[in-house]
Design a protein around this motif. Structure first.
Motif, mmCIF file in Angstrom:
data_model
loop_
_atom_site.group_PDB
_atom_site.id
_atom_site.type_symbol
_atom_site.label_atom_id
_atom_site.label_comp_id
_atom_site.label_asym_id
_atom_site.label_seq_id
_atom_site.Cartn_x
_atom_site.Cartn_y
_atom_site.Cartn_z
ATOM 1 N N GLU A 142 47.748 45.892 36.554
ATOM 2 C CA GLU A 142 47.776 44.536 36.005
ATOM 3 C C GLU A 142 47.790 43.488 37.112
ATOM 4 O O GLU A 142 47.264 42.385 36.953
ATOM 5 C CB GLU A 142 49.017 44.374 35.124
ATOM 6 N N SER B 232 44.936 41.064 38.430
ATOM 7 C CA SER B 232 44.723 39.715 37.903
ATOM 8 C C SER B 232 45.559 38.684 38.639
ATOM 9 O O SER B 232 45.033 37.735 39.226
ATOM 10 C CB SER B 232 45.065 39.696 36.417
ATOM 11 N N CYS C 176 39.627 39.740 33.299
ATOM 12 C CA CYS C 176 40.693 40.745 33.413
ATOM 13 C C CYS C 176 41.219 41.153 32.042
ATOM 14 O O CYS C 176 41.523 42.332 31.807
ATOM 15 C CB CYS C 176 41.831 40.214 34.281
ATOM 16 N N GLN D 240 46.665 37.826 30.615
ATOM 17 C CA GLN D 240 46.067 37.646 31.930
ATOM 18 C C GLN D 240 45.461 36.254 32.127
ATOM 19 O O GLN D 240 45.575 35.655 33.200
ATOM 20 C CB GLN D 240 45.010 38.733 32.189
#
Length: 455
Positions: free
Chosen positions: A285, A288, A333, A369
């Motif tokens: 994650e 991003s 993303c 995101q």
């Protein structure tokens, strides 16, 4: 490598030239962890849990030393924008002195209390705990010392408009880490199999090489750095300004990393496998927010120099450019994590029983995101103006709120289990990103910081 004058010329090109190396540098710094995880994942989820537990304390180290980096970068950019070279040197010196003081004190804490710090997670298996303690001792001494110096070098270079050098030397460190990881983790040739300890040694050694390269290039090519007297008597005025500007961002980061400890404690109640999933999912994650954070750092320097020169038209155009680019990156993303979670997570952990947990993590966190990315742009602009308290305050409030929210949503009353923790993180990020972005627009209007387009 030349420094950029960000106060003239094309705003898009100037910001892009500065931002691209910073974003790539941020990606490379994240890639250190991704490379470790790819290799450690081959050992098993126990090893991943060990690295994940120790990694929280390394994050706290980065958060503490961000006081020196952020304050130094902002003040150096302001001084350069105002044409005050000697002041810029004083601020850079203060940043290094402050950063070294912080990291040496933190290293002492890690060495003395490493067993208790790992015990906080209640990892269950003695072998996993021992691996985590060893990883923490290695990366929490040499690793964070070199990492702190590299952070401050990067911040000062960026404040002066030179983002290419950090990219080059950090890339060299990544290449070395890629080579050392399999050699030291699994043992090749004359090298014994070291497992988690090998991953720690590879990371710390690579960071040390990056520090050495910074020293070689900067002391050779730039008079600015040759004239810094880090071991002289501290300039109290420069210390105060660097500390006061960097402190809100540092508190924000420390709160975020400290609260991540509490979140990880909640996650650990679902077992060591849940910690491993959190470690992998969090790093995926971070593609991003590290890229958006890197662009925010570039915007910080751009805004800082132009604010120092009182070119407010360029400040606002720079922010709008960054906001548009980061919004697009956030959408990309989000789509990536929603459409390909299984393929992405499967690159790092190979136990079939962990895959559904990882897919849930990526899909839920994928929804926030876009909001994390636009928050990065607004935060970079706020910091460049020297207004670090507003984004830091908002971040602290919503990060604190994550803990009771995660406890609530993961409780039996909501029947979400572990996914309740991920939903808490996502909802808080959506609200925070929206609030900080709107707040920046209101701040600019209230302070009347707009200027004629002719600038």
């Amino acid at each position: 490598m030349k420094e950029q004058n960000l106060r003239e010329g094309s705003i898009f090109l100037g910001l892009s030239r500065l931002a691209l190396p910073i974003m790539l540098t941020s990606f490379i710094q994240m890639a250190y962890n991704l490379v470790d995880m790819i290799w450690i994942g081959r050992i098993g989820s126990g090893a991943m849990a060990a690295v994940g537990a120790a990694g929280i304390y390394l994050w706290i180290s980065d958060s503490l030393t961000s006081v020196a980096r952020m304050g130094g970068q902002i003040k150096v950019a302001h001084a350069i924008g105002a044409g005050e070279e000697e002041k810029a040197k004083s601020y850079a010196t203060a940043a290094f002195q402050l950063g070294l003081l912080i990291v040496l004190l933190y290293m002492a804490v890690l060495v003395i209390f490493h067993k208790g710090l790992i015990g906080f997670f209640r990892l269950g298996k003695a072998e996993v705990s021992r691996s985590a303690e060893a990883y923490l001792l290695i990366t929490g001494t040499a690793g964070i010392l070199f990492g702190t110096l590299n952070q401050i070098f990067t911040g000062i270079c960026t404040g002066r408009g030179n983002s290419k050098l950090p990219f080059v030397v950090t890339s060299a460190g990544l290449v070395l880490n890629v080579i050392l990881d399999p050699v030291l983790i699994f043992g090749l040739g004359p090298f014994p199999e070291l497992g988690v300890v090998g991953a720690a040694a590879a990371t710390a050694g690579s960071q040390g090489v990056v520090t050495l390269l910074f020293l070689v290039f900067l002391l050779k090519d730039q008079g600015f750095f040759r004239e810094l007297a880090v071991f002289r008597k501290p300039d109290s005025a420069a210390w105060k300004e660097v500390f006061s500007l960097g402190l809100p961002a540092g508190i924000q980061n420390v709160f975020m990393s400290g609260l991540s400890l509490l979140i990880s404690r909640i996650v650990s109640s679902f077992g060591a496998d849940a910690i491993a999933v959190q470690r992998v999912g969090g790093q995926v994650e971070s593609i991003s927010w590290m890229i958006s954070g890197g662009f925010g750092i570039a915007l910080n320097a751009f805004v800082g120099q132009n604010f120092g020169a009182r070119l407010m038209g360029r400040v606002q155009k720079g922010y709008r450019t960054a906001l548009g680019l980061m919004a697009g990156w956030g959408v990309f993303c989000t789509l990536l994590l929603l459409v390909f979670p299984q393929q992405i997570f499967g690159l790092f952990l190979h136990e079939a029983e962990l895959l559904p947990m990882g897919v849930d993590y990526l899909r839920i966190l994928g929804l926030c995101q876009f909001f994390s990315c636009i928050e990065g742009a607004a935060t970079g602009a706020f910091n460049g103006l020297g207004e670090t308290k507003i984004p830091s305050g908002a971040s602290i409030f919503f990060n604190v709120a994550r803990v009771p929210f995660a406890m609530l949503l993961s409780s039996p009353a909501f029947s979400l289990g572990l996914n309740g923790v991920w939903w808490a993180l996502t909802i808080a990020s959506i609200i925070k990103g929206t609030l900080v972005t709107c707040w920046y627009s209101l701040y600019v209007r209230r302070k009347k910081l707009y200027a004629p387009a002719a600038e």
